[in-house]
Design a protein around this motif. Structure first.
Motif, PDB file in Angstrom:
ATOM      1  N   SER A  45      -1.619  -3.057  -6.644  1.00 24.64           N
ATOM      2  CA  SER A  45      -2.062  -3.502  -5.321  1.00 24.64           C
ATOM      3  C   SER A  45      -0.978  -4.315  -4.624  1.00 24.64           C
ATOM      4  CB  SER A  45      -3.350  -4.320  -5.450  1.00 24.64           C
ATOM      5  OG  SER A  45      -3.123  -5.463  -6.261  1.00 24.64           O
ATOM      6  N   ASP A  46      -0.188  -5.048  -5.406  1.00 26.23           N
ATOM      7  CA  ASP A  46       0.895  -5.838  -4.829  1.00 26.23           C
ATOM      8  C   ASP A  46       1.907  -4.930  -4.138  1.00 26.23           C
ATOM      9  OD1 ASP A  46       2.379  -8.219  -4.325  1.00 26.23           O
ATOM     10  OD2 ASP A  46       3.742  -7.641  -5.933  1.00 26.23           O
ATOM     11  N   TRP A  47       2.248  -3.783  -4.769  1.00 26.78           N
ATOM     12  CA  TRP A  47       3.177  -2.843  -4.149  1.00 26.78           C
ATOM     13  C   TRP A  47       2.588  -2.260  -2.872  1.00 26.78           C
ATOM     14  CZ3 TRP A  47       7.989  -3.084  -5.339  1.00 26.78           C
ATOM     15  CH2 TRP A  47       8.391  -3.428  -6.626  1.00 26.78           C
ATOM     16  N   PRO A 105       4.339   0.584   2.854  1.00 26.05           N
ATOM     17  CA  PRO A 105       3.340   1.551   3.333  1.00 26.05           C
ATOM     18  C   PRO A 105       2.946   2.485   2.201  1.00 26.05           C
ATOM     19  CG  PRO A 105       5.537   2.077   4.191  1.00 26.05           C
ATOM     20  CD  PRO A 105       5.626   0.719   3.556  1.00 26.05           C
ATOM     21  N   SER A 106       1.643   2.673   2.016  1.00 23.27           N
ATOM     22  CA  SER A 106       1.175   3.453   0.880  1.00 23.27           C
ATOM     23  C   SER A 106       0.766   4.871   1.261  1.00 23.27           C
ATOM     24  CB  SER A 106      -0.006   2.746   0.199  1.00 23.27           C
ATOM     25  OG  SER A 106      -1.056   2.544   1.125  1.00 23.27           O
ATOM     26  N   ARG A 107       0.644   5.144   2.530  1.00 27.06           N
ATOM     27  CA  ARG A 107       0.237   6.483   2.962  1.00 27.06           C
ATOM     28  C   ARG A 107       1.374   7.135   3.733  1.00 27.06           C
ATOM     29  NH1 ARG A 107      -1.990   8.341   7.715  1.00 27.06           N
ATOM     30  NH2 ARG A 107      -3.128  10.330   7.565  1.00 27.06           N
ATOM     31  N   TYR A 108       1.819   8.278   3.236  1.00 23.89           N
ATOM     32  CA  TYR A 108       2.931   8.961   3.895  1.00 23.89           C
ATOM     33  C   TYR A 108       2.473   9.615   5.191  1.00 23.89           C
ATOM     34  CZ  TYR A 108       6.581  12.220   5.029  1.00 23.89           C
ATOM     35  OH  TYR A 108       7.554  12.908   5.704  1.00 23.89           O
ATOM     36  N   TYR A 111       9.019   4.267   5.961  1.00 25.45           N
ATOM     37  CA  TYR A 111       9.877   3.587   4.983  1.00 25.45           C
ATOM     38  C   TYR A 111      11.349   3.717   5.367  1.00 25.45           C
ATOM     39  CZ  TYR A 111      12.358   2.698   0.598  1.00 25.45           C
ATOM     40  OH  TYR A 111      13.224   2.216  -0.355  1.00 25.45           O
ATOM     41  N   VAL A 112      11.791   4.923   5.678  1.00 30.95           N
ATOM     42  CA  VAL A 112      13.190   5.131   6.053  1.00 30.95           C
ATOM     43  C   VAL A 112      13.535   4.339   7.314  1.00 30.95           C
ATOM     44  CG1 VAL A 112      14.859   6.840   6.883  1.00 30.95           C
ATOM     45  CG2 VAL A 112      13.363   7.399   4.952  1.00 30.95           C
ATOM     46  N   ILE A 113      12.666   4.404   8.303  1.00 28.77           N
ATOM     47  CA  ILE A 113      12.950   3.777   9.589  1.00 28.77           C
ATOM     48  C   ILE A 113      12.927   2.247   9.496  1.00 28.77           C
ATOM     49  CG2 ILE A 113      11.970   3.405  11.889  1.00 28.77           C
ATOM     50  CD1 ILE A 113      11.343   6.354  11.994  1.00 28.77           C
ATOM     51  N   GLU A 114      11.974   1.707   8.759  1.00 27.94           N
ATOM     52  CA  GLU A 114      11.799   0.249   8.745  1.00 27.94           C
ATOM     53  C   GLU A 114      12.541  -0.452   7.612  1.00 27.94           C
ATOM     54  OE1 GLU A 114       7.653  -0.647   8.846  1.00 27.94           O
ATOM     55  OE2 GLU A 114       7.339   0.294  10.810  1.00 27.94           O
ATOM     56  N   PRO A 142      10.075   6.359  -2.275  1.00 33.09           N
ATOM     57  CA  PRO A 142       9.845   5.955  -3.667  1.00 33.09           C
ATOM     58  C   PRO A 142       8.379   5.713  -3.980  1.00 33.09           C
ATOM     59  CG  PRO A 142      10.901   4.186  -2.413  1.00 33.09           C
ATOM     60  CD  PRO A 142      10.938   5.404  -1.560  1.00 33.09           C
ATOM     61  N   GLN A 143       7.560   5.543  -2.936  1.00 42.90           N
ATOM     62  CA  GLN A 143       6.118   5.424  -3.129  1.00 42.90           C
ATOM     63  C   GLN A 143       5.550   6.624  -3.884  1.00 42.90           C
ATOM     64  OE1 GLN A 143       7.840   4.702  -0.429  1.00 42.90           O
ATOM     65  NE2 GLN A 143       6.847   3.227   0.916  1.00 42.90           N
ATOM     66  N   ARG A 144       6.277   7.729  -3.859  1.00 48.66           N
ATOM     67  CA  ARG A 144       5.819   8.935  -4.570  1.00 48.66           C
ATOM     68  C   ARG A 144       5.586   8.647  -6.044  1.00 48.66           C
ATOM     69  NH1 ARG A 144       3.065  11.786  -5.665  1.00 48.66           N
ATOM     70  NH2 ARG A 144       2.946  14.036  -5.931  1.00 48.66           N
TER      71      ARG A 144
END
Length: 459
Positions: free
Chosen positions: A2-4, A9-12, A51-54, A238-240
């Motif tokens: 949950s911390d991650w 962002p957890s939803r692509y 993720y890439v943008i931010e 990397p969230q994958r």
């Protein structure tokens, strides 16, 4: 866990040219830069994510930031006349049909969508029928393009497989024919490696990935020792491997492959050290390595993103520290916006050598600079003066004919050449040896013709 999910962002969700305007960072760009991206993206594919943008792009350094150059199409990637022609169409509000027609004209006539015989010489046959979505160029290794894996979490602007992503079906490689693929492997016992590639296979859900990989673990395929997965997911999402809903299922599949006795290699595409800098990518790398899989890192040398020795040395050192193995420095292929990214071969080798000398032996597993050209992977070894003549020294790291591997050969010194077909044989030779000798079409043989020449492992 949950911390991650709280920190990243957890939803692509893909960001494309059609919805980028909704992101507040896009509004920070000069209007001229925004228009240039929009124009170029009508020809070359553009796809990113939050993720890439931010987390990866330094917006205070745009447009020179290497991660911006890596993921956002730039005006110099098209010929000036093509860029202006497309800009005129957009400014006058041309129809999508007109815009697409112009884009396809540029793609087919200027951008060499399938280099190195990908369509004409690499696709094998089984019982007289082409195996779509499969390539068999080298004896030991067969490439498989799973249909659900023919996109990416974000697109690299220099991608040599850009033609997979522009919506033209006849330019695509993809396959769902797992049964026929397995049958092909069973008939070619000299194949030891299967590489799942794309696009990016890690865009698939774990369930779909399992449907392609599990059949390779069954009986009759004991000769398949190595399974490779080519991916940019560690760098771009990397969230994958950490927070995606099926991240644990993916890692469980990796463990299953390793426990089956086969070697699993994640061929991770890292182009710049910043892609290894976030907390979540380091966690993703740790989780992948904990499955028993090995991570090898590779990328092309491209201007202006990483064409300096310090960037490569930093990337190799950081990769080793995180437990990855430096594998290849490639030369940008002769496709797409090559003129924008290309680095002369002599300069690329100098950069490689200057980076190589900065790292310890643990990082000197890397090979390059290597051209994946029509006859094979050709490494630029260096330059030398032989009998009063300056030459470029080259060798095959891999070849359509295994007998070519490791054989040094020489080209006339040319500091401007950027690809193999621009080089001329040295010492008055009319042709290079591989232009005279016959390559091998591997799907036409079911027994390794070199088998009898192999020296037994134990005498």
């Amino acid at each position: 866990m949950s911390d991650w999910k709280d920190r990243y962002p957890s939803r692509y969700q893909a960001i494309t040219i059609h919805n980028i305007a909704k992101h507040p960072l896009w509004q920070r760009l000069d209007p001229e830069i925004r228009e240039a991206v929009e124009v170029t993206a009508r020809v070359l594919p553009f796809r990113s994510n939050v993720y890439v943008i931010e987390d990866l792009i330094d917006w205070d350094n745009v447009p020179d930031d290497p991660m911006f150059q890596l993921t956002f199409p730039q005006p110099g990637m098209l010929d000036r006349e093509d860029f202006l022609a497309m800009r005129v169409l957009l400014r006058k509000g041309a129809s999508q049909k007109e815009i697409l027609a112009k884009a396809n004209e540029i793609r087919f006539n200027k951008l060499n969508p399938h280099p190195a015989g990908q369509m004409t010489h690499n696709v094998p046959e089984l019982d007289g029928e082409k195996l779509s979505g499969v390539q068999h160029k080298y004896r030991e290794t067969v490439l498989f393009f799973p249909a659900q894996g023919q996109t990416c979490h974000a697109y690299c602007t220099y991608c040599f497989r850009w033609a997979q992503f522009v919506g033209i079906q006849e330019l695509k490689f993809e396959s769902r024919q797992v049964e026929r693929f397995v049958e092909y492997l069973k008939r070619h016992k000299f194949v030891t490696d299967v590489l799942f590639t794309g696009g990016d296979p890690m865009i698939m859900k774990a369930r779909a990935l399992r449907e392609y990989i599990e059949p390779l673990l069954g009986p009759g395929l004991e000769h398949i020792r190595d399974i490779r997965i080519g991916t940019k997911a560690l760098a771009y999402w990397p969230q994958r491997f950490v927070t995606d809903d099926d991240a644990d299922d993916v890692l469980s599949l990796y463990e299953q492959v390793v426990k089956s006795g086969k070697h699993l290699a994640i061929m991770a595409h890292f182009t710049h050290p910043r892609e290894m800098s976030t907390e979540i990518v380091r966690e993703a790398i740790r989780r992948v390595r904990d499955t028993g899989a090995e991570i090898r890192m590779q990328a092309p040398i491209v201007h202006p993103i990483n064409d300096n020795p310090e960037t490569w040395a930093t990337m190799w050192r950081e990769g080793v520290k995180l437990g990855m193995i430096p594998y290849y420095m490639f030369v940008e292929r002769d496709t797409g916006p090559k003129n924008y990214f290309e680095v002369p071969l002599v300069r690329a080798q100098q950069i490689f050598r200057q980076a190589y000398e900065q790292v310890s032996g643990l990082a000197r597993t890397v090979r390059g600079p290597s051209m994946s050209a029509w006859p094979g992977k050709v490494r630029v070894v260096g330059t030398a003066k032989i009998k009063g003549e300056w030459v470029i020294v080259l060798e095959f790291l891999q070849g359509r004919n295994p007998d070519w591997i490791g054989r040094p050969f020489f080209a006339k010194y040319d500091p401007e050449a950027t690809w193999l077909d621009q080089l001329q044989p040295a010492f008055g030779e009319e042709k290079f040896f591989f232009e005279v000798e016959e390559p091998i079409t591997w799907w036409e043989v079911e027994k390794d013709p070199f088998e009898a020449e192999k020296v037994p492992a134990v005498l």
